[in-house]
Write a protein that holds these residues in place. Structure first.
Motif, short mmCIF file in Angstrom:
data_model
loop_
_atom_site.label_atom_id
_atom_site.label_comp_id
_atom_site.label_asym_id
_atom_site.label_seq_id
_atom_site.Cartn_x
_atom_site.Cartn_y
_atom_site.Cartn_z
N GLY A 1 97.33 73.33 55.44
CA GLY A 1 97.81 71.93 54.98
C GLY A 1 99.31 71.68 55.24
O GLY A 1 99.85 70.69 55.42
N LEU B 1 99.68 71.33 59.42
CA LEU B 1 98.88 69.94 60.10
C LEU B 1 99.29 68.76 59.18
O LEU B 1 98.62 67.88 59.47
CB LEU B 1 97.66 70.36 60.07
CG LEU B 1 97.04 71.25 61.16
CD1 LEU B 1 95.77 71.42 61.14
CD2 LEU B 1 97.93 71.11 62.39
N ALA C 1 98.06 68.12 56.35
CA ALA C 1 96.78 67.72 55.75
C ALA C 1 96.73 67.49 54.21
O ALA C 1 97.48 68.20 53.47
CB ALA C 1 95.71 68.61 56.13
N LEU D 1 91.54 68.63 53.66
CA LEU D 1 91.38 70.25 53.68
C LEU D 1 90.03 70.58 53.21
O LEU D 1 89.37 71.67 53.41
CB LEU D 1 92.41 71.00 52.95
CG LEU D 1 93.69 71.00 53.30
CD1 LEU D 1 94.83 71.56 52.48
CD2 LEU D 1 93.89 71.76 55.02
N VAL E 1 87.58 70.24 55.86
CA VAL E 1 87.77 71.56 56.93
C VAL E 1 86.62 72.64 56.49
O VAL E 1 85.92 73.15 57.30
CB VAL E 1 89.18 72.26 57.03
CG1 VAL E 1 89.00 73.58 57.46
CG2 VAL E 1 90.20 71.33 57.38
N ALA F 1 94.98 67.68 62.19
CA ALA F 1 94.03 68.22 60.86
C ALA F 1 92.63 67.42 61.17
O ALA F 1 91.50 68.20 61.00
CB ALA F 1 94.42 67.54 59.64
#
Length: 477
Positions: free
Chosen positions: A51, A54, A56, A61, A64, A112
């Protein structure tokens, strides 16, 4: 007819012996079985670093993790079916190569959203590779060798889920060659290269003797039903539970019913559906699958919650947070090795004993969190984690054996795909359900009480698993 003709006739009519899975082949497929499960959990302790690096948001996240899990769960049964159709070794090699390439893409992701896309592709590659592992074991082993191989598979699966979180913490902290969080994905690449070399030597080709074409309508409806259930549960909390999440959950039972109706009609007409309803006539498979759900929900939810609690609440770094679960992994490994002997002597009541042992372990961890917070770490969690690991080792490998014990080799790909889909869906459901419960309780109760409450919810899952284990067949075929 002379003697030569008689011998020739008998030779032609004699059944071809199934290919045998030797030690090298077994090691290779178990190595491949570990990779997708490690990658499901290895990201947990790396998310904060990802996080920051990137830039994000929390919702990205979540994707992901969820993107990988959803693609993996949705495509597992299809992966098993394709292995039956085109050859399990071929799908195994292709899936493993794709897993290595997508892992490389994850490790090199510049943003991200690129990482999310690579994770979805990685989940799809895992879905092509993993069903071939169990299907190959089922088709290329028999008797005590199959029991031993299935026991080792279960041990590998359970150990991988704990080891993934530990390995993630170690790799992020080590920051190898300045790669930071990227090493949790890049580490797969050399392992995949080794696996491909070994697979070319040791994994035999097996396939269904009567392959059927892919069930298009069944594939679409299964994917739609899983997405309707898992997508809102994994993304609902971070998205603020918008209207689409409730509409999706409301649609789930109708889409699932449509899937069952299509599969049942195809089964009655003599075709082979993606998930044959006749497969569920097998008592061992049906009852084993029902047990997998609460076990996996509780296990994956615990792994996610403990990673968040130890890092955000107790202030531990990635390595101490990961190593706090090391006793669970070590005890799981050694106890699981004794599983086949214990089952041979005591039958499936070992599963019930394992559930009771796990329940005591989870209770001790809840007590440690209540008494020691925020000083919660390796020492405080040691007794509970060790007992929980022992209990899990007496359940998971044996449940896997029970589920596939009556599945004929021709349906090995379908059976293993169904089992892995059930497990993966339950793992994703556990992260969503217990993770949402934990994170929702923090503002009102604080981190400690939220953690204890969530551990008690896991304890309820363990209790349900124990009750369901009483319905398992006493012996495994």
């Amino acid at each position: 007819m002379d003697v030569t003709e008689t011998i020739t006739s008998r030779t032609v009519r004699s059944p071809v012996a199934p290919p045998a899975l030797n030690g090298l082949g077994l090691f290779t497929v178990l190595l491949a079985a570990a990779l997708p499960l490690i990658d499901f959990f290895i990201v947990n302790v790396a998310l904060p670093t990802i996080g920051r690096d990137l830039h994000a948001s929390e919702s990205v996240l979540e994707l992901v993790v969820a993107g990988y899990g959803l693609a993996y769960a949705v495509l597992l049964v299809l992966g098993g079916r394709l292995g039956d159709l085109f050859g399990r070794r071929r799908l195994f090699l292709g899936g493993m190569a794709a897993f290595g390439l997508t892992s490389l893409a994850c490790g090199l992701a510049p943003s991200a959203w690129t990482l999310v896309a690579a994770r979805v592709a990685q989940g799809a590659a895992a879905a092509a590779m993993l069903p071939q592992v169990l299907a190959t074991i089922q088709a290329a082993t028999a008797g005590p060798r199959r029991a031993r191989a299935m026991g080792l598979y279960g041990a590998t699966a359970g150990l991988s889920m704990v080891a993934g979180q530990i390995l993630g913490g170690v790799l992020v902290a080590a920051d190898l060659w300045g790669t930071g969080w990227r090493s949790v994905f890049l580490v797969n690449v050399p392992v995949v290269v080794l696996g491909l070399v070994l697979a070319a030597r040791g994994v035999p080709e097996t396939r269904s003797q009567h392959p059927e074409p892919v069930d298009g309508p069944g594939t679409v409806l299964l994917a739609a039903s899983l997405l309707a259930l898992l997508a809102p549960l994994t993304e609902g909390r971070t998205a603020g539970w918008p209207l689409w999440t409730w509409l999706s959950l409301a649609a789930f039972p109708f889409v699932a019913a449509a899937f069952y109706a299509v599969e049942r009609r195809a089964d009655r007409r003599g075709r082979t559906p993606l998930v044959p309803p006749s497969l569920f006539r097998l008592t061992s498979l049906r009852r084993g699958l029902v047990m997998i759900v609460p076990f996996s929900v509780g296990f994956s939810g615990f792994m996610f919650v403990i990673a968040v609690a130890l890092q955000r609440g107790a202030g531990l770094g990635p390595v101490p947070a990961g190593l706090a679960l090391a006793p669970m992994a070590v005890v799981f490994f050694f106890v699981s090795l004794a599983g086949p002997r214990l089952v041979a002597r005591y039958g499936t009541r070992i599963v019930t004993a394992g559930g009771l042992l796990q329940g005591v372990g989870v209770g001790l961890m809840a007590l440690a969190a209540w008494r020691s917070w925020p000083d919660l770490g390796f020492v405080e969690l040691l007794p509970g984690a060790a007992l929980a690991g022992a209990g899990q080792a007496l359940q998971l490998p044996i449940i896997f054996r029970v589920v596939l014990s009556e599945v004929e080799p021709a349906r090995a790909g379908v059976g293993s795909g169904v089992m892995m889909t059930t497990q993966q869906s339950a793992l994703a459901l556990g992260v969503a359900a217990l993770g949402t419960l934990f994170l929702s309780l923090i503002p009102a109760l604080g981190m400690r009480d939220a953690l204890v409450t969530t551990l008690l919810a896991q304890l309820a899952c363990v209790a349900l698993t124990c009750l369901l284990s009483l319905r398992l067949p006493r012996t495994i075929g």
